[in-house]
Enzyme design. Structure first.
Site: not given
Length: 526
Positions: A278, A352
Site C-alpha cells: 500500500k 477474502r
C-alpha cells in the site's frame, strides 16, 4: 456511569440539572411547559427575548429557575416538531450531553426521552439515548502516559411519562447498555495499535470473554489450519512473525437443536498490502483492518449480556498481511479449504482469502444463517461513502431483515446487487477463480468471490470499510455495525419466542452452479 429510569414531574426533581426540549418558534415540550408554569413564565419570558429559538441542537443553560428544586435547567433546541425523527432525536440528545459534560454537571434528569419521535416508542428512545451517552463519554487514552480526567457526569436519570412504562424502560436501558458496551469493546480493539492488538491479543480477548460470560472458546493454530486444508487463509499470514489464529467462540442461549447464527469477522490486525504494498500515506489506519473481528466480538458480548435466547457462534480468522521473502506473490495459486483454487492477482485483496476458508469451516455447524463482517474494499467507500455499510446476501429476505435492523439501530446499510453477470470478472486462466476482478464494481466482485463459498446456507456479507472508522481529526473506530447486528439478533430472538412472525424463506437470489474455471473478486481492499 450510573443510569436510572424514573417517572415524575420535572419541577419536583432534586438534581444538578433537568434537561427539557424547545421546538422552533419557541414551542415548549410538556416537561418544559410544566417548568414554565411553576416558574410563573420564567422560561417563556427568556425565550421571548431571543436567547434560544429552538433550532435543532442549540442549548441554553438556566440557573435558579424560580420554584424548582433543581440547580439548573438545560433547554435543548429540537427543531421543527413535525420533522422530529430519529436523526433529530440523536442530535438533540448529543447536544444535551455535550453541554452537560462541558459545564461539569455531575448528574442530570433527561426529559428528552419523553418527547415523541415519529414511529419510535419509549423503548427505542431510552435505548438510543443510552448509546448516545456512551458515545459522548467514550475516550481512548490508554496508550498515553497521562490519561485524561474522567468526565464529571456520573449519573443520568431517563424519564418516562407513565409509571406503567418503568419496566419497559428498564429493559430498554439494559439493551442500550449491552449494545453500547459491545460498541466500546469494538472501538477499543480497533483503536489499539498493531503492535499491541495482534492475532494472539484477539485470541486472548476471546478467552477472557469466554470466562467472563460463560462462552465456549477454541483457538486453532497454524498446524490445526494446515490439517483442515486452509491454504487460502494461511497464504496471507505466512510472511508475518505473528502466528495466525482461527478463533471460535460459542454462545449457547437456546436449546441444542436450535441452529446457530454464525458471525464471521475479518481479523487482519495490520494490512501492509503484502507484496502489493500500500502507499505509505494513511497506512497507519490499516490497524483498523480487524474491525470486522472487533465487531463480531462486541456483538457476541452484547448478546451474552442481554441473554438472548439464541445460539450464536463467532468465527474470527486473524493474521497480519506483511511483505517478506516468503510472502505470497501476485500470480501464486492457492487451494482453499473448499478445494477451489484461487489465483492471487493482488496480495492486498487478502481479506477474502482468509474469510473464504472461515466461511467453509462454518458449514460444519449447520447454521441457520451466516453473516460475515469485513473492512473489505476501498471500492465500497467510493460507492457508499462513510454513511452506509455495503450489504450483500444470497437471499433477499435476509438482506431486508438486516437493512431493517440497521434502520432501527440508526446504523444503516444499503442492499447492493449480487448478480451473476459480475461473476465473469473473476475468471482466471490458471485457477478456478482470481482473487480480484478489476476496478469496476470492486465491492460487488469481492462479495461475488465470497458467495462461492456460501452455497450451502443463508449468508450475508457486510462491507464496513467506510463505516468502521473515521479519519482526520476525529480519527478512531466507530463501533459499527455492532448496533445493526445486535438489533438483528434481538429480532431473531423475538421470532424464536413468537413475539413476531417468523420470516419467510423465499428462493435465494444468488444460486449459481459455476462451471470449472469460473471466478470472482475485486480491486484492492482498502
Amino acid at each position: 456511569m450510573e443510569f436510572s429510569i424514573k417517572s415524575g414531574s420535572p419541577e419536583k426533581q432534586r438534581s444538578a440539572c433537568v434537561v427539557v426540549g424547545v421546538f422552533d418558534s419557541r414551542k415548549l415540550t410538556l416537561a418544559a411547559d410544566l417548568l414554565d408554569r411553576i416558574s410563573d413564565g420564567y422560561i417563556s419570558d427568556i425565550l421571548r427575548r431571543g436567547d434560544l429559538d429552538g433550532k435543532l441542537g442549540a442549548t441554553l443553560l438556566l440557573h435558579n429557575v424560580p420554584h424548582t428544586l433543581c440547580d439548573r435547567v438545560l433547554l435543548v433546541g429540537l427543531g421543527k416538531e413535525r420533522e422530529f425523527r430519529d436523526n433529530e432525536y440523536h442530535v438533540a440528545v448529543r447536544s444535551a450531553l455535550k453541554t452537560l459534560i462541558e459545564t461539569g454537571s455531575p448528574e442530570a434528569v433527561l426529559y428528552l426521552t419523553e418527547v415523541p419521535v415519529r414511529k419510535r416508542e419509549i423503548a427505542w428512545r431510552i435505548e438510543h439515548a443510552v448509546q448516545v451517552v456512551y458515545e459522548a463519554l467514550y475516550r481512548f487514552d490508554r496508550m498515553k502516559s497521562k490519561q485524561e480526567e474522567p468526565r464529571r457526569l456520573r449519573k443520568l436519570t431517563l424519564s418516562v411519562s407513565r409509571r406503567s412504562e418503568l419496566s419497559l424502560g428498564e429493559e430498554a436501558l439494559h439493551k442500550g447498555q449491552s449494545i453500547a458496551e459491545g460498541m466500546n469493546l469494538a472501538k477499543d480493539l480497533g483503536n489499539l495499535p498493531g503492535n499491541v492488538c495482534t492475532p494472539t491479543y484477539l485470541a486472548d480477548t476471546a478467552k477472557e470473554m469466554a470466562e467472563k460470560f460463560g462462552l465456549q472458546c477454541k483457538i486453532m493454530e497454524r498446524a490445526d489450519m494446515e490439517k483442515l486444508g486452509m491454504g487460502s487463509f494461511l497464504s496471507v499470514g505466512k510472511a508475518s512473525t505473528e502466528p495466525p489464529k482461527l478463533i471460535e467462540l460459542q454462545y449457547h442461549g437456546a436449546k441444542k437443536d436450535v441452529k446457530p447464527i454464525v458471525l464471521v469477522g475479518k481479523g487482519i490486525t495490520f494490512d501492509s498490502g503484502g507484496i502489493s504494498l500500500k502507499p505509505g500515506e494513511g497506512m497507519d489506519e490499516m490497524k483498523y483492518d480487524m474491525c470486522g473481528a472487533a465487531t463480531v466480538l462486541g456483538t457476541i458480548q452484547a448478546a451474552a449480556q442481554m441473554k438472548l435466547p439464541l445460539n450464536i457462534f463467532a468465527l474470527i480468522p486473524t493474521c497480519e498481511n506483511m511483505p517478506a521473502g516468503n510472502a505470497s506473490k501476485p500470480g501464486d495459486v492457492v487451494t482453499s479449504m473448499s478445494g477451489q483454487t484461487i489465483e492471487i492477482l493482488n496480495t492486498d485483496a487478502e481479506g477474502r482469502l482468509i474469510l473464504c476458508d472461515a466461511l467453509t469451516y462454518a458449514e460444519r455447524f449447520e447454521p441457520d444463517t451466516v453473516v460475515d463482517v469485513a473492512t473489505l474494499t476501498g471500492a465500497c467507500v467510493i460507492a457508499l461513502g462513510h454513511v452506509a455499510t455495503g450489504l450483500y446476501a444470497n437471499q433477499d429476505s435476509l438482506a431486508r431483515e438486516l437493512a431493517a435492523a440497521g434502520e432501527d439501530a440508526a446504523d444503516r446499510a444499503w442492499h447492493m446487487p449480487l448478480w451473476d453477470e459480475y461473476q465473469d470478472q473473476l475468471k482466471s486462466n490458471f485457477a478456478d477463480m482470481a482473487n480480484i476482478g478489476g476496478r469496476p464494481g470492486g465491492s460487488i466482485t469481492a462479495a461475488c468471490f465470497l458467495s462461492r463459498f456460501t452455497k450451502n446456507y443463508d449468508w450475508a456479507h457486510l462491507d464496513i470499510a467506510g463505516t468502521a472508522w473515521k479519519s482526520g481529526k476525529d480519527k478512531g473506530a466507530t463501533g459499527r455495525p455492532v448496533p445493526m447486528l445486535s438489533r438483528f439478533l434481538i429480532g431473531r430472538a423475538d421470532q424464536l419466542e413468537g413475539r413476531v412472525p417468523m420470516r419467510g424463506r423465499p428462493k435465494r437470489v444468488h444460486e449459481i452452479e459455476m462451471d470449472e474455471g469460473e471466478s470472482d473478486a475485486h480491486h484492492d481492499e482498502n
